[in-house]
Motif scaffolding. Structure first.
Motif, mmCIF file in Angstrom:
data_model
loop_
_atom_site.group_PDB
_atom_site.id
_atom_site.type_symbol
_atom_site.label_atom_id
_atom_site.label_comp_id
_atom_site.label_asym_id
_atom_site.label_seq_id
_atom_site.Cartn_x
_atom_site.Cartn_y
_atom_site.Cartn_z
ATOM 1 N N ALA A 216 0.825 -1.212 0.000
ATOM 2 C CA ALA A 216 0.000 0.000 0.000
ATOM 3 C C ALA A 216 0.857 1.259 0.000
ATOM 4 O O ALA A 216 0.528 2.243 -0.669
ATOM 5 C CB ALA A 216 -0.949 -0.004 1.192
ATOM 6 N N GLN B 90 0.520 3.857 -3.084
ATOM 7 C CA GLN B 90 0.050 5.231 -2.886
ATOM 8 C C GLN B 90 1.101 6.248 -3.314
ATOM 9 O O GLN B 90 0.787 7.241 -3.963
ATOM 10 C CB GLN B 90 -0.345 5.471 -1.432
ATOM 11 C CG GLN B 90 -0.925 6.852 -1.173
ATOM 12 C CD GLN B 90 -2.227 7.077 -1.915
ATOM 13 O OE1 GLN B 90 -3.184 6.363 -1.669
ATOM 14 N NE2 GLN B 90 -2.269 8.053 -2.807
ATOM 15 N N ASN C 290 0.452 8.901 -6.402
ATOM 16 C CA ASN C 290 0.607 10.354 -6.276
ATOM 17 C C ASN C 290 1.523 10.905 -7.370
ATOM 18 O O ASN C 290 1.229 11.929 -7.993
ATOM 19 C CB ASN C 290 1.171 10.719 -4.899
ATOM 20 C CG ASN C 290 0.218 10.408 -3.767
ATOM 21 O OD1 ASN C 290 -0.970 10.182 -3.958
ATOM 22 N ND2 ASN C 290 0.756 10.362 -2.553
ATOM 23 N N LYS D 52 3.320 3.166 6.438
ATOM 24 C CA LYS D 52 1.980 3.697 6.212
ATOM 25 C C LYS D 52 1.963 4.513 4.919
ATOM 26 O O LYS D 52 2.895 5.274 4.654
ATOM 27 C CB LYS D 52 1.525 4.574 7.384
ATOM 28 C CG LYS D 52 1.320 3.789 8.666
ATOM 29 C CD LYS D 52 0.213 2.783 8.477
ATOM 30 C CE LYS D 52 0.029 1.919 9.707
ATOM 31 N NZ LYS D 52 -0.768 0.751 9.432
ATOM 32 N N PRO D 53 0.897 4.374 4.117
ATOM 33 C CA PRO D 53 0.807 5.151 2.871
ATOM 34 C C PRO D 53 0.880 6.652 3.127
ATOM 35 O O PRO D 53 0.350 7.141 4.118
ATOM 36 C CB PRO D 53 -0.550 4.762 2.308
ATOM 37 C CG PRO D 53 -0.848 3.430 2.916
ATOM 38 C CD PRO D 53 -0.232 3.465 4.289
ATOM 39 N N LEU D 54 1.545 7.348 2.209
ATOM 40 C CA LEU D 54 1.641 8.804 2.266
ATOM 41 C C LEU D 54 0.537 9.351 1.365
ATOM 42 O O LEU D 54 0.704 9.440 0.146
ATOM 43 C CB LEU D 54 3.010 9.275 1.755
ATOM 44 C CG LEU D 54 4.222 8.703 2.473
ATOM 45 C CD1 LEU D 54 5.509 9.087 1.749
ATOM 46 C CD2 LEU D 54 4.252 9.187 3.912
ATOM 47 N N VAL D 55 -0.580 9.685 1.942
ATOM 48 C CA VAL D 55 -1.719 10.147 1.162
ATOM 49 C C VAL D 55 -1.550 11.619 0.874
ATOM 50 O O VAL D 55 -1.339 12.421 1.785
ATOM 51 C CB VAL D 55 -3.038 9.886 1.938
ATOM 52 C CG1 VAL D 55 -4.225 10.363 1.125
ATOM 53 C CG2 VAL D 55 -3.164 8.391 2.269
ATOM 54 N N ALA D 56 -1.616 11.971 -0.417
ATOM 55 C CA ALA D 56 -1.463 13.366 -0.820
ATOM 56 C C ALA D 56 -2.742 14.132 -0.541
ATOM 57 O O ALA D 56 -3.835 13.601 -0.673
ATOM 58 C CB ALA D 56 -1.149 13.436 -2.317
ATOM 59 N N SER D 57 -2.566 15.366 -0.131
ATOM 60 C CA SER D 57 -3.740 16.223 0.057
ATOM 61 C C SER D 57 -4.271 16.628 -1.293
ATOM 62 O O SER D 57 -3.568 16.566 -2.301
ATOM 63 C CB SER D 57 -3.368 17.448 0.875
ATOM 64 O OG SER D 57 -2.513 18.270 0.122
ATOM 65 N N LYS D 58 -5.514 17.060 -1.363
ATOM 66 C CA LYS D 58 -6.109 17.469 -2.633
ATOM 67 C C LYS D 58 -5.363 18.651 -3.230
ATOM 68 O O LYS D 58 -5.281 18.786 -4.435
ATOM 69 C CB LYS D 58 -7.584 17.806 -2.434
ATOM 70 C CG LYS D 58 -8.396 16.580 -2.148
ATOM 71 C CD LYS D 58 -9.870 16.861 -2.104
ATOM 72 C CE LYS D 58 -10.569 15.565 -1.741
ATOM 73 N NZ LYS D 58 -11.915 15.529 -2.139
ATOM 74 N N ALA E 167 -2.102 17.130 -4.893
ATOM 75 C CA ALA E 167 -2.283 16.086 -5.909
ATOM 76 C C ALA E 167 -2.393 16.658 -7.310
ATOM 77 O O ALA E 167 -2.548 17.780 -7.559
ATOM 78 C CB ALA E 167 -3.537 15.265 -5.604
#
Length: 158
Positions: A55, A59, A63, A149-155, A158
């Motif tokens: 994951a 992710q 991104n 842990k996945p590094l989720v980009a902010s909107k 992105a």
């Protein structure tokens, strides 16, 4: 990858194992520095990370692919790339090569897989594809067991 807590965090690994981190980043950069299309490299990294269940890497490369402008339809249909009908011949050959090298079963890579990739890629391009595939497999085998842990980009980013 397990949904449990991180065993070792990405930043901890990056800071503690600086030489290994730098070597992997440098190895990963050799392919695109050598001329491999960045969007194609990201599709490969995404598919390999899907196959390996990583994951964090999935992710991260999702991104990057979005920032590069990879077609959202290609990202959406990556798990079914064989039948999706949205990938170029070169993308199909590269994805097939990526799967062949990721799903090693002890019998080696088939001549058919080699011939399929070499039909559309030069010897040097095939080397660059192989470096990309090997590097992301290595990252998956680090990030997965440590449960980065996945590094989720902010909107906004992105």
């Amino acid at each position: 990858m397990s949904s449990g807590d991180a065993r070792i965090g990405y930043e901890t690994f990056k800071n503690r194992q600086q030489a290994a981190y730098a070597a992997l980043v440098a190895l990963g950069n050799t392919a695109t520095d050598g001329g491999l299309d960045k969007a194609l490299a990201e599709l490969i990294k995404l598919r390999v990370s899907q196959l390996n269940g990583c994951a964090f890497c999935f992710q991260l490369h999702l991104n990057i692919a979005r920032k590069l402008g990879v077609d959202q339809v290609k990202l959406d249909l990556l798990a079914t790339w064989h039948d999706a009908g949205v990938y170029s011949e070169r993308e199909l050959a590269a994805l097939g090569w990526a799967e062949a090298l990721t799903r090693l079963d002890g019998t080696g890579v088939s001549d058919a897989a080699w011939e399929a990739v070499r039909k559309l890629f030069s010897e040097e391009e095939t080397e660059l594809l192989t470096i990309t595939i090997g590097t992301i497999n290595t990252w998956n085998r680090i990030a997965g067991p440590f449960r980065f842990k996945p590094l989720v980009a902010s909107k906004e980013s992105a």
